[in-house]
Scaffold this motif. Sequence first.
Motif, short mmCIF file in Angstrom:
data_model
loop_
_atom_site.label_atom_id
_atom_site.label_comp_id
_atom_site.label_asym_id
_atom_site.label_seq_id
_atom_site.Cartn_x
_atom_site.Cartn_y
_atom_site.Cartn_z
N TYR A 97 0.84 -1.21 0.00
CA TYR A 97 0.00 0.00 0.00
C TYR A 97 0.88 1.26 0.00
O TYR A 97 0.65 2.19 -0.78
N LEU A 98 1.90 1.28 0.86
CA LEU A 98 2.79 2.45 0.93
C LEU A 98 3.61 2.60 -0.34
O LEU A 98 3.86 3.71 -0.80
N ARG A 99 4.01 1.47 -0.91
CA ARG A 99 4.90 1.49 -2.08
C ARG A 99 4.24 2.16 -3.29
O ARG A 99 4.92 2.80 -4.09
N VAL A 100 2.94 2.04 -3.40
CA VAL A 100 2.27 2.58 -4.60
C VAL A 100 1.52 3.88 -4.32
O VAL A 100 0.76 4.35 -5.17
N LEU A 101 1.72 4.48 -3.15
CA LEU A 101 1.07 5.77 -2.88
C LEU A 101 1.54 6.79 -3.91
O LEU A 101 2.72 6.82 -4.28
N PRO A 102 0.65 7.68 -4.37
CA PRO A 102 1.05 8.66 -5.38
C PRO A 102 1.97 9.74 -4.81
O PRO A 102 1.92 10.06 -3.63
N LYS A 103 2.79 10.27 -5.70
CA LYS A 103 3.66 11.40 -5.37
C LYS A 103 2.84 12.69 -5.46
O LYS A 103 2.06 12.86 -6.41
N GLY A 104 3.00 13.59 -4.51
CA GLY A 104 2.32 14.87 -4.61
C GLY A 104 3.04 15.82 -5.55
O GLY A 104 4.18 15.55 -5.93
N PRO A 105 2.42 16.92 -5.97
CA PRO A 105 1.07 17.29 -5.58
C PRO A 105 -0.01 16.53 -6.35
O PRO A 105 0.17 16.21 -7.52
N VAL A 106 -1.10 16.26 -5.64
CA VAL A 106 -2.28 15.63 -6.23
C VAL A 106 -3.45 16.58 -6.04
O VAL A 106 -3.62 17.15 -4.96
N GLU A 107 -4.21 16.80 -7.11
CA GLU A 107 -5.33 17.74 -7.04
C GLU A 107 -6.61 17.05 -6.59
O GLU A 107 -6.91 15.94 -7.03
N VAL A 108 -7.32 17.72 -5.69
CA VAL A 108 -8.59 17.20 -5.16
C VAL A 108 -9.59 18.36 -5.11
O VAL A 108 -9.35 19.33 -4.38
N ASP A 109 -10.64 18.32 -5.85
CA ASP A 109 -11.73 19.29 -5.71
C ASP A 109 -11.24 20.75 -5.77
O ASP A 109 -11.67 21.60 -4.96
N GLY A 110 -10.31 21.04 -6.67
CA GLY A 110 -9.86 22.42 -6.86
C GLY A 110 -8.73 22.87 -5.96
O GLY A 110 -8.28 24.01 -6.05
N PHE A 111 -8.27 22.01 -5.07
CA PHE A 111 -7.08 22.33 -4.27
C PHE A 111 -6.11 21.15 -4.34
O PHE A 111 -6.41 20.13 -4.98
N ASP A 130 11.33 30.11 1.80
CA ASP A 130 11.01 28.80 1.21
C ASP A 130 9.67 28.88 0.47
O ASP A 130 9.52 28.38 -0.64
N ALA A 131 8.71 29.52 1.13
CA ALA A 131 7.37 29.60 0.54
C ALA A 131 7.38 30.45 -0.72
O ALA A 131 6.70 30.12 -1.71
N ALA A 132 8.18 31.53 -0.71
CA ALA A 132 8.24 32.40 -1.90
C ALA A 132 8.73 31.63 -3.12
O ALA A 132 8.29 31.90 -4.24
N ASN A 133 9.61 30.67 -2.89
CA ASN A 133 10.13 29.87 -4.01
C ASN A 133 9.13 28.85 -4.52
O ASN A 133 9.32 28.26 -5.58
N ALA A 134 8.09 28.62 -3.74
CA ALA A 134 7.15 27.55 -4.09
C ALA A 134 5.91 28.05 -4.83
O ALA A 134 5.17 27.26 -5.41
N TRP A 135 5.69 29.37 -4.85
CA TRP A 135 4.41 29.86 -5.40
C TRP A 135 4.20 29.46 -6.84
O TRP A 135 3.10 29.06 -7.22
N GLU A 136 5.25 29.60 -7.65
CA GLU A 136 5.05 29.38 -9.08
C GLU A 136 4.72 27.93 -9.38
O GLU A 136 4.15 27.64 -10.42
N SER A 137 5.11 27.02 -8.49
CA SER A 137 4.79 25.60 -8.76
C SER A 137 3.48 25.15 -8.14
O SER A 137 3.14 23.98 -8.23
N MET A 138 2.77 26.06 -7.49
CA MET A 138 1.48 25.65 -6.90
C MET A 138 0.47 25.39 -8.00
O MET A 138 0.16 26.27 -8.80
N PRO A 139 -0.06 24.16 -8.07
CA PRO A 139 -1.00 23.84 -9.14
C PRO A 139 -2.37 24.47 -8.94
O PRO A 139 -3.13 24.61 -9.91
#
Length: 246
Positions: A97-111, A130-139
């Motif tokens: 179960y753990l081995r096949v968990l998906p890699k994030g980010p995963v989209e759910v209901d618009g978030f 750290d957060a400032a570097n992450a904005w552009e990759s937020m799906p």
Amino acid sequence: MRYLILSDIHGNIDALEAVMADAEGKYDKILCCGDLVGYGAEPNAVVDWCRANVSVVIRGNHDKVASGVEKMEDYNPAAVLSTMWTRKALTPENVEYLRVLPKGPVEVDGFSLAHGSPFDEDEYLVTVYDAANAWESMPTPVTFFGHTHLQGGFFIRRASVREIDKVPPGNHEATVVIDDDSRFLINPGSVGQPRDRDPRSAYAIYSTDDRMVTYYRVHYDIVKAQNKILNAQLPEPLALRLAVGC
Ligand SMILES: [Fe+2]
């Protein structure tokens, strides 16, 4: 829809049970930002529960190393020992179960759900830089993340990044309104091993109808969880840290 957001449970079934008792009646679906196992003494109980109850789970770094997806790199001695112990303890079904968990980010209901950062699942988002570097990759405008075990997160409004405060000590909950002028990186905090100097278990509820995130902190039987760690002969610091939340 009301989503119960969990993260970093880390084999601590006592903390998880306290969270579920506190959250009863407040949510429709359960989501998890990863790290089901590692550190705590009951990985199978936690994974069994997640398999039965959580709608979407993404993988954390501890889920990867415990299931053989990735080798341990830069792990401290206590984390190495707990990973080796967890690998032995897990049932074959739970390893799979753990081995096949998906890699994030995963989209759910618009978030979205991520473990570390939206651009790197193993990256820690600790500071506003750290957060400032992450904005552009937020799906999506709202992303939930974990990995740091620090409840709170960040919002950006008019090119300015600010921290969202965790629930203050002594309080049970705190709310954040999700507005259209901002983007949000939200950390529900760690269920099983908080590191923000508040040993209470942490979680969050996101109501997409009310456009509101509510953070919660709840007491749980820390001594019981500590005794299980010590009885399993896991490293003592893993038990001691639960009492101080670091
Ligand atoms: Fe974690």
